[in-house]
Design an enzyme around this catalytic site. Structure first.
Site, PDB file in Angstrom:
ATOM      1  N   HIS A  77       0.858  -1.185   0.000  1.00 33.14           N
ATOM      2  CA  HIS A  77       0.000   0.000   0.000  1.00 33.14           C
ATOM      3  C   HIS A  77       0.895   1.236   0.000  1.00 33.14           C
ATOM      4  O   HIS A  77       1.871   1.296   0.729  1.00 33.14           O
ATOM      5  CB  HIS A  77      -0.892   0.021   1.231  1.00 33.14           C
ATOM      6  CG  HIS A  77      -1.638   1.308   1.410  1.00 33.14           C
ATOM      7  ND1 HIS A  77      -2.382   1.873   0.397  1.00 33.14           N
ATOM      8  CD2 HIS A  77      -1.734   2.157   2.461  1.00 33.14           C
ATOM      9  CE1 HIS A  77      -2.907   3.012   0.842  1.00 33.14           C
ATOM     10  NE2 HIS A  77      -2.529   3.209   2.081  1.00 33.14           N
ATOM     11  N   HIS A 119       0.781   5.828  -0.965  1.00 32.45           N
ATOM     12  CA  HIS A 119       0.031   7.020  -1.365  1.00 32.45           C
ATOM     13  C   HIS A 119       0.765   7.662  -2.543  1.00 32.45           C
ATOM     14  O   HIS A 119       0.940   8.885  -2.569  1.00 32.45           O
ATOM     15  CB  HIS A 119      -0.093   8.006  -0.203  1.00 32.45           C
ATOM     16  CG  HIS A 119      -0.990   7.556   0.892  1.00 32.45           C
ATOM     17  ND1 HIS A 119      -2.049   8.313   1.348  1.00 32.45           N
ATOM     18  CD2 HIS A 119      -1.020   6.419   1.611  1.00 32.45           C
ATOM     19  CE1 HIS A 119      -2.664   7.663   2.327  1.00 32.45           C
ATOM     20  NE2 HIS A 119      -2.054   6.514   2.517  1.00 32.45           N
ATOM     21  N   ASP A 176       0.587  -4.566 -20.582  1.00 36.77           N
ATOM     22  CA  ASP A 176       1.658  -5.517 -20.270  1.00 36.77           C
ATOM     23  C   ASP A 176       1.539  -6.076 -18.853  1.00 36.77           C
ATOM     24  O   ASP A 176       2.150  -7.085 -18.531  1.00 36.77           O
ATOM     25  CB  ASP A 176       3.031  -4.840 -20.417  1.00 36.77           C
ATOM     26  CG  ASP A 176       3.480  -4.749 -21.884  1.00 36.77           C
ATOM     27  OD1 ASP A 176       2.986  -5.523 -22.711  1.00 36.77           O
ATOM     28  OD2 ASP A 176       4.346  -3.891 -22.182  1.00 36.77           O
TER      29      ASP A 176
END
Lengths: 232, 232, 232, 232
Positions: B95, B97, B120
């Site tokens: 994760h 930002h 791709d």
């Protein structure tokens, strides 16, 4: 903490401005305060970061009288002093012309709260001030810029909104100490950049709902915060 | 692979986040899983990358019980655990930002499939989730964020769509191991940036036709793949 | 020039791609040709730039038969070979997914000639190809991409237009040798970036008039060129 | 100051162009003048910055006759010479194709005065010239580009507006010495970037009022300036 330690902190915080790519040339300044002694340490005016030494820093009392240092303090010093006098919880203040935050200030727009990135630090939209009037500018430009920030924050606790855009000028930020103030300046520039791109992708992008704002702000800053290692 | 080797992989994958310019401060986390032992290794919460040591990593079982490590795990841990429990083919979750992917998440828009760069790696548009409701946020914010990702992927095999935008929050990505998950996070940020510029040059830019999407996706990932050196 | 020298040139030209920030991971390839021997040297497929050694490069004849090297050549090799067979004046060919040029390709728009920066290298708009049809893609995707470039250039001498955008894919560029081809790839990315910003500032920005285009192109490339030190 | 010292200054100022990210390849040049001797030192044409040595610099008289140096001077030399002949207060001149300033030049738009960042250096909008006519280009392209700048500045003292956009070409800037001219080139690029972002956030963003422009310009450059350490 000794005054020398505060000077070291303020020096390092100023050197962080170019390191985080927040300044061109000398376009930024950081100050810190020793509340016990009532003394503020601030960058000298127009001195480049790579030549600045600890003894170039200027020490002033809260009325702006120079206590230590041979150089002239930052021309924005009166703005910093207003902030320290008004808000006893502040330990550091920063001013930059960082690119994206300055662009929002030039657009005279608040940075809307559109994501959790901003909500982790700013409790809502980052406001943009009105413009000072001609008589205010001629009376006491830098001091009244400080009062303009206070006027714009109104009754918002400053540590819940640790930055602002001064219209047609650029961002100011603050924190519990000089390091924290620079940290908030970095965040302000990054959320300004993200919100600019968001605005281009969707000019009608909705605001973050209040319950999401509260969730993120409180999980980091609230009394039951659980982000990081030093939370309650 | 020993648990120690996995911890080393997870450490390196976390350090890749600042190296690839995907994070500001501590705004990102990588985890990896040892499927044989049923143990997940994840970044501690709020620890900066330059100070993180291998023993700062936290080891948890799939129910979130801490098995090793003195620090508090990333606040996003429940999201990672939902992903590992639901998708046995995942070996790493990330994760961040990252700027452009977060901007798309704030705009609440899927990243449209407009070029071979995306094809791709991603078998179509990169979806954006709905927003969690107020009751979902108060019930179990991070865990239900994981279920939200699963709900949004629906019946898409996760390794064919190795990233997603969580509305008003930011991107999650994954892969067969922590390194692969970070690789996909880099790709997601780059296609988010390209698609932003494409959108500005031509808001009506057409989607990549299916036959081009298939050609590129399959020449790299299909059973007759001929891209790279390790293909079948 | 020996084949070994050409391999060294092709290696350095490939390493220039990350140096000039034209590639993410392995998303680019450079080739060079030895016209006397009829041999092409090209990057191996999917090998990262920091691990590539001179003997990893693949040597092929103009029909694509491997003459030297154990690795599989770039999957884009057939495109390079078509260019070399069609245009005897080419000494190097480059393909990248550089951010801004790829965005123009995804927008399916030619880069308009709006300034002298572009006119110094490109004799007009940088064209964008049509999209290959489904039957073309299934017949011979990479080879027909080369023919698509030739079709789009039509009767333009390729060294006067040393780059093109392949629709929904990305840029190809070329030059008199591998180094020159990379130089043109850098220029193409920079003019793509400038033209994107120009487009945002003024969507109706006029084209550079022909007499300015000729002046700049000819003062650098014409028979009375006076730019640089090696002009006639 | 000796001619050798000026050459050293001009060399360093040229090397600052890549350091401040103002140039791609050789797309920029800096000159300086020794007013006592009437000699101009300028970058040689098409020589890359990393290979340039002090003796590669070319010394010319104000009529363009070469006094020292074996290399051909920058092709933009006649533009520099016009500026030095017309404005005795100039000590350095710079030309670049910096990205954002060039985009404004291609958009044929002046950079509007929208913030204090610009007001600290430029006394108003940064003008964009008209385009030279076909006959002007064929008569004396580079020399008449200098006259075009003079025509556009009209009666503006050049040190109060130390930069300009040449339509469809790029920025020129100047200063009291070569170092100062490069400093102004950096500022021009940064305000071009800020104003581009401002324009996207608010196409109707108002101009900085005159009293704010005067305040900022005069606190730095006026007779009662109080910015920096060397003010009156």
């Amino acid at each position: 903490m000794s005054l020398q330690q505060l000077k070291q902190q303020v020096l390092e915080a100023n050197l962080d401005l170019p390191r985080y790519d927040l300044v061109t040339f000398t376009w930024g300044n950081v100050s810190g305060i020793d509340r016990d002694r009532g003394l503020v340490v601030i960058k000298p005016s127009g001195v480049s970061y790579d030549k600045m030494r600890i003894n170039d820093l200027v020490v002033l009392d809260l009325n702006g009288n120079r206590v230590e240092g041979d150089l002239r303090p930052s021309s924005d010093t009166p703005t910093h002093l207003v902030m320290y006098r008004r808000y006893p919880e502040l330990g550091g203040v920063v001013h930059t012309h960082s690119t994206h935050a300055t662009a929002w200030a030039q657009a005279r727009r608040a940075i809307p709260i559109q994501g959790t990135t901003q909500a982790d630090y700013f409790h809502g939209n980052v406001p943009c001030t009105r413009l000072l009037s001609e008589s205010e500018v001629s009376e006491d430009y830098e001091g009244l810029t400080g009062h303009l920030i206070v006027e714009t924050l109104h009754d918002t606790p400053p540590l819940t909104m640790p930055g602002i855009l001064v219209a047609n000028h650029g961002p100011f930020s603050w924190g519990k100490d000089p390091h924290d103030a620079v940290h908030n300046a970095v965040v302000l520039e990054e959320v300004a950049r993200m919100s600019w791109i968001t605005h281009q992708l969707n000019p009608q992008a909705p605001a973050l709902p209040d319950y999401m704002l509260e969730k993120h702000y409180q999980r980091k800053h609230g009394k039951n915060a659980y982000y990081g290692q030093n939370t309650k």
